[in-house]
Design an enzyme around this catalytic site. Sequence first.
Site, PDB file in Angstrom:
ATOM      1  N   ASP A 205       6.200 -15.408-120.101  1.00 26.32           N
ATOM      2  CA  ASP A 205       7.147 -16.527-120.313  1.00 26.32           C
ATOM      3  C   ASP A 205       7.032 -17.680-119.306  1.00 26.32           C
ATOM      4  O   ASP A 205       8.059 -18.231-118.874  1.00 26.32           O
ATOM      5  CB  ASP A 205       8.597 -16.001-120.317  1.00 26.32           C
TER       6      ASP A 205
ATOM      7  N   GLU B 246       9.040 -16.415-124.770  1.00 23.50           N
ATOM      8  CA  GLU B 246      10.330 -16.026-125.362  1.00 23.50           C
ATOM      9  C   GLU B 246      10.800 -17.186-126.228  1.00 23.50           C
ATOM     10  O   GLU B 246      11.072 -18.282-125.717  1.00 23.50           O
ATOM     11  CB  GLU B 246      11.362 -15.726-124.272  1.00 23.50           C
TER      12      GLU B 246
ATOM     13  N   LYS C 251       7.859 -13.717-128.524  1.00 22.95           N
ATOM     14  CA  LYS C 251       8.754 -12.549-128.531  1.00 22.95           C
ATOM     15  C   LYS C 251      10.206 -13.012-128.580  1.00 22.95           C
ATOM     16  O   LYS C 251      10.590 -13.931-127.861  1.00 22.95           O
ATOM     17  CB  LYS C 251       8.496 -11.691-127.282  1.00 22.95           C
TER      18      LYS C 251
ATOM     19  N   LYS D 240      13.829  -9.794-124.543  1.00 28.81           N
ATOM     20  CA  LYS D 240      13.432  -9.815-123.140  1.00 28.81           C
ATOM     21  C   LYS D 240      12.128  -9.040-122.968  1.00 28.81           C
ATOM     22  O   LYS D 240      11.225  -9.470-122.271  1.00 28.81           O
ATOM     23  CB  LYS D 240      14.528  -9.194-122.271  1.00 28.81           C
TER      24      LYS D 240
ATOM     25  N   VAL E 267       7.878 -14.944-115.317  1.00 29.24           N
ATOM     26  CA  VAL E 267       9.311 -15.127-115.028  1.00 29.24           C
ATOM     27  C   VAL E 267      10.165 -14.573-116.160  1.00 29.24           C
ATOM     28  O   VAL E 267       9.727 -14.502-117.294  1.00 29.24           O
ATOM     29  CB  VAL E 267       9.626 -16.616-114.822  1.00 29.24           C
ATOM     30  N   THR E 268      11.439 -14.223-115.830  1.00 31.85           N
ATOM     31  CA  THR E 268      11.921 -14.056-114.473  1.00 31.85           C
ATOM     32  C   THR E 268      11.762 -12.582-114.096  1.00 31.85           C
ATOM     33  O   THR E 268      11.805 -11.707-114.962  1.00 31.85           O
ATOM     34  CB  THR E 268      13.416 -14.472-114.346  1.00 31.85           C
TER      35      THR E 268
ATOM     36  N   CYS F  34      12.836 -10.710-118.012  1.00 28.35           N
ATOM     37  CA  CYS F  34      11.772 -10.384-118.973  1.00 28.35           C
ATOM     38  C   CYS F  34      10.604  -9.627-118.348  1.00 28.35           C
ATOM     39  O   CYS F  34       9.969  -8.806-119.014  1.00 28.35           O
ATOM     40  CB  CYS F  34      11.301 -11.649-119.666  1.00 28.35           C
TER      41      CYS F  34
ATOM     42  N   GLN G 224      10.962   5.507-105.180  1.00 28.37           N
ATOM     43  CA  GLN G 224      10.854   6.870-105.707  1.00 28.37           C
ATOM     44  C   GLN G 224       9.430   7.173-106.178  1.00 28.37           C
ATOM     45  O   GLN G 224       9.217   7.721-107.255  1.00 28.37           O
ATOM     46  CB  GLN G 224      11.837   7.075-106.857  1.00 28.37           C
TER      47      GLN G 224
END
Length: 220
Positions: free
Chosen positions: A24, A72, A129, A132, A157-158, A162, A202
């Site tokens: 995007d 987007e 698209k 998001k 971005v961002t 997204c 993690q």
Amino acid sequence: MKTIAAQPFDFTFDPAHLALIVIDMQRDFIEPGGFGATLGNDVSLLSAIVPTVGRLIETFRTAGLPIIHTRECHKPDLSDCPPAKRLRGKPSMRIGDPGTMGRILIAGEPGADIVPELAARPGEIVLDKPGKGAFYATPLGEILAEKKITHLVFAGVTTEVCVQTTMREANDRGFECLLAEDATESYFPEFKKAAIDMIRAQGAIVGWTATVDQVAAALR
Ligand code: C5J
């Protein structure tokens, strides 16, 4: 096999199965008068990364690796824009309204296009698209399967909207994902930092992060 000196640990991949996804990098998010600005955001934060994203794209072009750009945007009749998305909040203009770069976030309008510095070249894929995440309501999964892609580098971005959504979608589909941390940006620096921390926490629960220089060093 090649290795990117990434965090939280090295990212090892076969270049034959690696692609770049640039999320995007559109005028509507990056230039004044677009969707990002209608929501009250300072778009200059996002325009600052355009040269770095360009360097990452050039690295993939030089290496001859697949590049997928996403946008987007919605159909002109808004049939793919849920009312909940269009009506939420109090933006100064809503999706589909006429703005200074054409109708806000509508396919084919100047504002929905990728900024000229990062325009796709022939052979590169441009995917529109409505959501998001870039896997939702698009053929992205099929395109990556057809190209036998297993490893993805992300930019755009961002970061926390997204980019992170698409990275999580890709992670759930079994792709090994790395975010180019200086080729992504948020209107909220603290959200960018938090998204990067979440991705690599993690033991790389969503994926890896590295700088564009680190990605380029591995692909040279
Ligand atoms: C947003 C995006 N922020 N590309 N879209 O609405 O992150």
